[in-house]
Write a protein that holds these residues in place. Structure first.
Motif: not given
Length: 177
Positions: A20-22, A33-40, A12-17, A61-62
């Motif tokens: 904005n996503t937290l 890994a999720v953030m990486l996949e989403r941005v790519v 859901e996070v990866i495919n949300s377009v 990021t923190f």
């Protein structure tokens, strides 16, 4: 490395377009890994909504090590995509933009916003952020002022709070942590 078996929530996070996503989860749960996949997927257009250039993406990021890791991994993934892409020039541009990408800590992002907008914020362009030593000195002065005000203008509510923390020293020690 084989394909990742994403959870429903991760997908859901990866495919949300359209928003904005937290991404917030416990350590080791796959946030990076999720953030990486989403941005790519956003950059390459695999999201079904067209390509979004890296210059239009902000990732917060923190810690600096995760931000640096994300930049490195995005570069590696885009380089891999480049080999099979019909749009090599676009991907080369995205890879070249990685060092300047808005992938940073919250503190760094806020500092950049302040530096770029100091005149609107009423802040001197030569502002600085306090270091730990300065923080301790300023905190000590603030506590001393609160205690002085407390003694001069006795307030029973502050008295209850101070006593709850074991007196003035306990109160100051608790606030400094």
């Amino acid at each position: 490395m084989g394909a990742i078996n994403w959870t429903k929530e991760q997908l859901e996070v990866i495919n949300s377009v359209d928003a904005n996503t937290l991404v917030s989860a416990s350590a080791g749960s796959g946030k990076t890994a999720v953030m990486l996949e989403r941005v790519v997927r956003l950059i390459t257009g695999e999201n079904g909504k067209g390509k979004i250039p890296l210059k239009r993406i902000i990732m917060v990021t923190f810690n600096e090590s995760v931000a640096s890791e994300l930049k490195s991994k995005i570069g590696a993934r885009l380089a891999k995509e480049l080999a099979n892409s019909n749009d090599r020039e676009y991907l080369r541009e995205q890879i070249e933009d990685i060092p300047l990408a808005d992938i940073s800590t919250l503190h760094s992002l806020c500092s950049t916003i302040i530096k770029n907008n100091f005149e609107y914020l009423g802040i001197e362009p030569s502002y600085s952020i306090v270091d730990e030593d300065e923080k301790q000195v300023l905190f000590g002065k603030a506590i001393a002022n609160v205690m002085k005000e407390y003694r001069e203008n006795y307030d029973y509510q502050i008295d209850i709070l101070i006593n709850y923390f074991g007196g003035e020293k306990g109160f100051a020690a608790t606030l400094s942590n």
